[in-house]
Design an enzyme around this catalytic site. Structure first.
Site, short mmCIF file in Angstrom:
data_model
loop_
_atom_site.label_atom_id
_atom_site.label_comp_id
_atom_site.label_asym_id
_atom_site.label_seq_id
_atom_site.Cartn_x
_atom_site.Cartn_y
_atom_site.Cartn_z
N ASP A 25 -4.78 -55.35 43.05
CA ASP A 25 -4.41 -55.52 44.46
C ASP A 25 -5.07 -56.80 44.98
OD1 ASP A 25 -3.80 -55.25 47.10
OD2 ASP A 25 -5.03 -53.46 47.46
N ASP A 120 1.82 -57.84 46.89
CA ASP A 120 0.45 -58.15 46.45
C ASP A 120 -0.19 -57.06 45.60
OD1 ASP A 120 0.04 -56.29 48.48
OD2 ASP A 120 -1.82 -57.22 49.11
N GLU A 121 0.61 -56.15 45.07
CA GLU A 121 0.03 -55.07 44.26
C GLU A 121 0.86 -54.81 43.02
OE1 GLU A 121 -0.94 -51.23 46.21
OE2 GLU A 121 -0.89 -52.44 48.04
MG LIG Z 1 -3.72 -56.13 49.22
#
Ligand SMILES: [Mg+2]
Length: 446
Positions: A25, A120-121
């Protein structure tokens, strides 16, 4: 994972649970992307605004520490911005999407088994690693992403995706950015969840709302039952969970106990509908610019269709004024078929324009327009005997897509999208498209 049932007497360490999931993350992703290209933003509170410079959609750690809430309209915190020298950036999705691609490509070098969960993960499977190698491998992933892209990531490791999400939260606080719950849960299945471990101690402090899939509303219900933390949820009455929280809540319960119920979604299925819509920076009060804006959104939707090799057979468009205020209000939508099904931008734009003509009324100040495509079919599928799949149209669009990818989005576009585009969304302090546009490369003055 298959259990062979063989007792391995000679192994030094007890075996880790399989499967093993890692959640990678990015830390404060949007703010981190801005900082890569603007070092002045480091060690300074940074906030990112929504696509119309209206509300705060992302914050750096420093901004979070100042108590700037998520989603607040920016005008409400003008004082704080001045007092704490908070850097304010318009959102630059072109940059974020490209940085995201680079990060995911880097992660993929470490394992082919990856699920890109959001911008973003990503979840990764690390089953083949031994306990000793796990942390080292995760640290190496983290360092490589940092060195190649400049974006810091945290990595949480655990035997289920739900636990990996929680480990990811703890990794954020870890100075090395890696937290493994795999080791601490090693005995959880054999001696029960009472096993004392640092992880189990940690989850006594994490509120139940932080569990993946348990929203704030469900958390309220759980609180009323005396379930406040992740630990409480794990120790709740299984029968009650099954009855009250249905299969989803039960799956979460099992996952928290180390039994993997959610697998890695490595394949992305084609979307069954595509939406493209946006509020205008300035209200539009005449037909031509409204048609241009809709043409731009249609072109975007058509590109998404082609990216997944699909065509659409049904289109809905809508236009609306501000839903409140004293100005006259109007909102309407129109649905039409696309016959034959297509992903050819000019065909879709002309269809959208005809639909717009049918619902447009003058005398209003329009604030937003959008398009919704559905009835999605695989490209090249012949729907009826005499349908002709136009190879030439496909070749044209392929060429356009290649040019736009190479030279920046919108370098080749339909004249229908207009040239002035005054209605474009407000972005007063947007950073450059450093990674996707030759004209906007970072300049270094020596
Ligand atoms: Mg994040």
């Amino acid at each position: 994972m298959k259990n062979t049932g063989l007792k391995e007497k000679h192994t030094q360490r007890p075996k880790l649970h399989r499967p093993l999931f890692a959640l990678a993350d990015c830390n404060n992703f949007y703010a981190s992307c801005e900082r890569v290209f603007n070092p002045k933003l480091r060690d300074r509170p940074v906030v990112i605004l929504s696509s119309n410079d209206g509300c705060i959609v992302a914050r750096s750690n420093e901004a979070k520490a100042l108590g700037i809430p998520m989603g607040i309209p920016v005008f409400k915190i003008r004082h704080e911005i001045a007092r704490h020298r908070i850097a304010v950036c318009s959102s630059n999705y072109t940059l974020y999407a490209d940085m995201s691609n680079r990060i995911m490509k880097t992660l993929r070098l470490f394992t082919p088994h990856i699920e890109i969960y959001s911008i973003d993960e990503a979840f990764l499977r690390l089953d083949s690693l031994t306990e000793r190698d796990l942390r080292r491998y995760a640290s190496k992933m983290r360092d490589t992403v940092m060195r190649w892209t400049g974006v810091p990531v945290s990595i949480g490791i655990a035997p289920t995706k739900t636990l990996a999400k929680l480990a990811g939260l703890l990794a954020k606080r870890d100075p090395l950015g890696v937290y493994s719950a795999a080791e601490s849960l090693m005995h959880a299945n054999t001696s029960g969840p009472e096993t004392s471990s640092s992880f189990l101690n940690e989850i006594k402090k994490i509120p139940v709302s932080k569990i993946w899939g348990i929203g704030r509303r469900l958390a309220v219900t759980l609180n009323m039952q005396g379930i406040y933390t992740v630990y409480d949820y794990m120790h709740a009455d299984p029968k009650w969970i099954r009855r009250k929280l249905t299969i989803t809540g039960w799956r979460t319960f099992m996952e928290l106990h180390g039994t993997s119920c959610l697998s890695l979604q490595e394949l992305t299925l084609p979307r069954q509908s595509i939406i493209s819509s946006q509020s205008f920076g300035e209200p539009i009060d005449s037909f031509i610019p409204l048609k241009e804006a809709l043409a731009l959104y249609t072109a975007r939707a058509a590109r998404k269709l082609r990216e997944q090799h699909s065509t659409a057979s049904l289109m809905q468009i809508y236009i609306t004024t501000k839903p409140f205020g004293s100005a006259p209000r109007y909102a309407n939508s129109a649905i039409g078929t696309i016959d034959p099904p297509s992903s050819y931008t000019p065909a879709l734009i002309s269809r959208a324009s005809t639909l717009l003509e049918s619902i447009y009324r003058s005398g209003f100040r329009y604030k937003k327009a959008g398009i919704f495509l559905t009835g999605i079919h695989p490209e090249g599928m012949q729907m009826r005997l005499f349908d002709r799949y136009d190879v030439r149209e496909r070749q044209i669009m392929q060429a356009v897509d290649v040019l736009n990818r190479k030279w920046g989005r919108g370098i080749v576009r339909s004249a229908a999208e207009g040239t002035l585009q005054r209605w474009h969304m407000k972005q007063s302090s947007v950073s450059s498209r450093f990674t996707t546009s030759w004209d906007e490369l970072l300049h270094i003055v020596l």
